[in-house]
Design a protein around this motif. Structure first.
Motif, PDB file in Angstrom:
ATOM      1  N   ILE A  17       7.484  18.661  20.338  1.00 27.33           N
ATOM      2  CA  ILE A  17       8.269  17.576  19.757  1.00 27.33           C
ATOM      3  C   ILE A  17       7.558  16.269  20.070  1.00 27.33           C
ATOM      4  N   ALA A  18       7.281  15.486  19.020  1.00 24.23           N
ATOM      5  CA  ALA A  18       6.679  14.166  19.240  1.00 24.23           C
ATOM      6  C   ALA A  18       7.694  13.297  19.974  1.00 24.23           C
ATOM      7  N   SER A  19       7.346  12.838  21.169  1.00 26.92           N
ATOM      8  CA  SER A  19       8.300  12.144  22.030  1.00 26.92           C
ATOM      9  C   SER A  19       7.651  10.959  22.722  1.00 26.92           C
ATOM     10  N   LEU A  20       8.491   9.983  23.085  1.00 32.34           N
ATOM     11  CA  LEU A  20       8.048   8.875  23.918  1.00 32.34           C
ATOM     12  C   LEU A  20       8.372   9.254  25.357  1.00 32.34           C
ATOM     13  N   VAL A  21       7.351   9.275  26.195  1.00 35.53           N
ATOM     14  CA  VAL A  21       7.507   9.703  27.583  1.00 35.53           C
ATOM     15  C   VAL A  21       7.558   8.467  28.482  1.00 35.53           C
ATOM     16  N   PHE A  22       8.494   8.477  29.439  1.00 36.09           N
ATOM     17  CA  PHE A  22       8.665   7.336  30.328  1.00 36.09           C
ATOM     18  C   PHE A  22       9.206   7.795  31.681  1.00 36.09           C
ATOM     19  N   ARG A  23       9.134   6.893  32.630  1.00 39.49           N
ATOM     20  CA  ARG A  23       9.702   7.166  33.957  1.00 39.49           C
ATOM     21  C   ARG A  23      11.064   6.505  34.035  1.00 39.49           C
ATOM     22  N   ALA A  24      11.966   7.174  34.733  1.00 39.39           N
ATOM     23  CA  ALA A  24      13.291   6.640  35.031  1.00 39.39           C
ATOM     24  C   ALA A  24      13.527   6.914  36.510  1.00 39.39           C
ATOM     25  N   GLY A  25      13.185   5.935  37.353  1.00 39.90           N
ATOM     26  CA  GLY A  25      13.251   6.169  38.792  1.00 39.90           C
ATOM     27  C   GLY A  25      12.304   7.299  39.141  1.00 39.90           C
ATOM     28  N   PRO A  26      12.789   8.325  39.860  1.00 38.03           N
ATOM     29  CA  PRO A  26      11.906   9.427  40.261  1.00 38.03           C
ATOM     30  C   PRO A  26      11.689  10.473  39.162  1.00 38.03           C
ATOM     31  N   LEU A  27      12.336  10.289  38.022  1.00 36.38           N
ATOM     32  CA  LEU A  27      12.320  11.308  36.971  1.00 36.38           C
ATOM     33  C   LEU A  27      11.324  10.981  35.864  1.00 36.38           C
ATOM     34  N   CYS A  29      10.904  11.453  31.934  1.00 36.08           N
ATOM     35  CA  CYS A  29      11.803  11.703  30.816  1.00 36.08           C
ATOM     36  C   CYS A  29      11.081  11.507  29.489  1.00 36.08           C
ATOM     37  N   ALA A  30      11.695  12.015  28.429  1.00 34.47           N
ATOM     38  CA  ALA A  30      11.159  11.835  27.087  1.00 34.47           C
ATOM     39  C   ALA A  30      12.316  11.735  26.104  1.00 34.47           C
ATOM     40  N   LEU A  31      12.083  10.975  25.048  1.00 33.08           N
ATOM     41  CA  LEU A  31      13.018  10.885  23.925  1.00 33.08           C
ATOM     42  C   LEU A  31      12.274  11.258  22.669  1.00 33.08           C
ATOM     43  N   ARG A  32      12.948  11.967  21.767  1.00 32.91           N
ATOM     44  CA  ARG A  32      12.338  12.271  20.472  1.00 32.91           C
ATOM     45  C   ARG A  32      11.928  10.959  19.820  1.00 32.91           C
ATOM     46  N   LEU A  33      10.755  10.935  19.258  1.00 33.15           N
ATOM     47  CA  LEU A  33      10.215   9.713  18.678  1.00 33.15           C
ATOM     48  C   LEU A  33      11.114   9.140  17.596  1.00 33.15           C
ATOM     49  N   GLU A  34      11.788  10.002  16.826  1.00 33.26           N
ATOM     50  CA  GLU A  34      12.633   9.497  15.745  1.00 33.26           C
ATOM     51  C   GLU A  34      13.863   8.744  16.253  1.00 33.26           C
ATOM     52  N   GLU A  35      14.217   8.875  17.535  1.00 33.12           N
ATOM     53  CA  GLU A  35      15.344   8.145  18.098  1.00 33.12           C
ATOM     54  C   GLU A  35      14.956   6.749  18.573  1.00 33.12           C
ATOM     55  N   VAL A  36      13.665   6.510  18.796  1.00 31.00           N
ATOM     56  CA  VAL A  36      13.197   5.247  19.373  1.00 31.00           C
ATOM     57  C   VAL A  36      12.922   4.247  18.256  1.00 31.00           C
ATOM     58  N   ILE A  37      13.508   3.050  18.401  1.00 31.44           N
ATOM     59  CA  ILE A  37      13.273   1.975  17.443  1.00 31.44           C
ATOM     60  C   ILE A  37      12.065   1.161  17.872  1.00 31.44           C
ATOM     61  N   GLU A  38      12.060   0.729  19.139  1.00 31.10           N
ATOM     62  CA  GLU A  38      10.955  -0.056  19.651  1.00 31.10           C
ATOM     63  C   GLU A  38      11.025  -0.104  21.173  1.00 31.10           C
ATOM     64  N   THR A  39       9.929  -0.515  21.790  1.00 26.47           N
ATOM     65  CA  THR A  39       9.905  -0.774  23.227  1.00 26.47           C
ATOM     66  C   THR A  39       9.670  -2.269  23.410  1.00 26.47           C
ATOM     67  N   MET A  40      10.172  -2.792  24.522  1.00 25.19           N
ATOM     68  CA  MET A  40      10.024  -4.231  24.762  1.00 25.19           C
ATOM     69  C   MET A  40      10.147  -4.520  26.249  1.00 25.19           C
ATOM     70  N   ARG A  41       9.739  -5.733  26.619  1.00 24.60           N
ATOM     71  CA  ARG A  41       9.991  -6.179  27.979  1.00 24.60           C
ATOM     72  C   ARG A  41      11.500  -6.283  28.161  1.00 24.60           C
ATOM     73  N   PRO A  42      11.990  -6.190  29.396  1.00 19.21           N
ATOM     74  CA  PRO A  42      13.432  -6.351  29.609  1.00 19.21           C
ATOM     75  C   PRO A  42      13.906  -7.707  29.098  1.00 19.21           C
ATOM     76  N   LEU A  43      15.039  -7.708  28.410  1.00 20.86           N
ATOM     77  CA  LEU A  43      15.634  -8.913  27.841  1.00 20.86           C
ATOM     78  C   LEU A  43      16.725  -9.430  28.779  1.00 20.86           C
ATOM     79  N   GLU A  44      17.127 -10.672  28.536  1.00 17.72           N
ATOM     80  CA  GLU A  44      18.239 -11.210  29.308  1.00 17.72           C
ATOM     81  C   GLU A  44      19.448 -10.303  29.111  1.00 17.72           C
ATOM     82  N   THR A  45      20.047  -9.937  30.218  1.00 21.02           N
ATOM     83  CA  THR A  45      21.169  -9.003  30.191  1.00 21.02           C
ATOM     84  C   THR A  45      22.322  -9.592  30.982  1.00 21.02           C
ATOM     85  N   ARG A  46      23.502  -9.546  30.406  1.00 22.50           N
ATOM     86  CA  ARG A  46      24.711 -10.028  31.074  1.00 22.50           C
ATOM     87  C   ARG A  46      25.556  -8.839  31.486  1.00 22.50           C
TER      88      ARG A  46
END
Length: 164
Positions: A17-27, A29-46
Motif C-alpha cells: 500500500i502506498a503510504s506516508l510513513v512517520f514517527r509518532a513518539g516511539p511508534l 506509523c503509516a497512513l494510506r497516501l490517498e488519506e493524506v492531503i498535505e504535510t506542513m510545519r506545525p500551525l498555531e493551535t488553540r
C-alpha cells in the motif's frame, strides 16, 4: 488472517500500500497516501476545553477550522513532539495529525489486525488497520477515518462558531 511465515493465498495480497510513513513518539506509523492531503510545519493551535488528552486543540487548515490530534498520545505512546502536521481526509472534514519526523512515501505491507485487543488495548484497536514492518521495526498502518470522536468535532465547531 495469514500467520507469520505463511504464504499469501490472495494474489492481490503482498502488493503493498502506498503510504506516508512517520514517527509518532516511539511508534513507527503509516497512513494510506490517498488519506493524506498535505504535510506542513506545525500551525498555531488553540486548546479546546473538555476534549480528550490526545486532542491538542484546533487550528485553521486552508481557512477551515480543524481539530489537531496528537498521534503518539492517541496510540498510547505518551505526548509526542510535533515536528509536522499531516492534514488528512475524514468523513467529517480535514484533521491535522501532529506527528514526529515524516520519513516519506513507502510501499507498506501490513497484515489486518482483526481488532486484536492485545495489540493496543481497548478502543485504539479500531485505529489500526494493519501491522507490518519497515526494515526490522514494527509499523502500524493507521486508518484515520475513525480517529476523531464526534464530541471533538462538536467542540471544534463550537470553538469556531460553526453549527455542527
Amino acid at each position: 488472517m495469514r500467520q507469520y511465515g505463511q504464504a499469501p493465498t490472495d494474489p492481490d495480497e503482498g502488493a503493498g500500500i502506498a503510504s506516508l510513513v512517520f514517527r509518532a513518539g516511539p511508534l513507527l506509523c503509516a497512513l494510506r497516501l490517498e488519506e493524506v492531503i498535505e504535510t506542513m510545519r506545525p500551525l498555531e493551535t488553540r486548546t479546546l476545553a473538555g476534549t480528550p488528552a490526545f486532542v491538542r486543540g484546533i487550528t485553521v487548515l486552508r481557512g477551515v477550522p480543524a481539530p489537531v490530534i496528537d498521534v503518539s498520545r492517541l496510540l498510547g505512546g505518551g505526548p509526542g513532539e510535533a515536528e509536522r502536521y499531516l492534514a488528512v481526509r475524514t468523513r467529517r472534514g480535514a484533521v491535522a495529525l501532529a506527528t514526529g519526523e515524516v520519513l516519506g512515501i513507502r510501499t507498506v505491507e501490513a497484515e489486518p489486525t482483526g481488532g486484536h485487543p492485545a495489540l493496543l488495548g481497548g478502543g485504539n484497536t479500531r485505529l489500526v488497520a494493519g501491522v507490518g514492518t519497515l526494515g526490522a521495526e514494527p509499523l502500524l498502518l493507521l486508518q484515520s477515518m475513525r480517529a476523531v470522536p464526534d464530541e471533538v468535532w462538536e467542540a471544534a465547531a463550537a470553538a469556531a462558531g460553526v453549527p455542527s
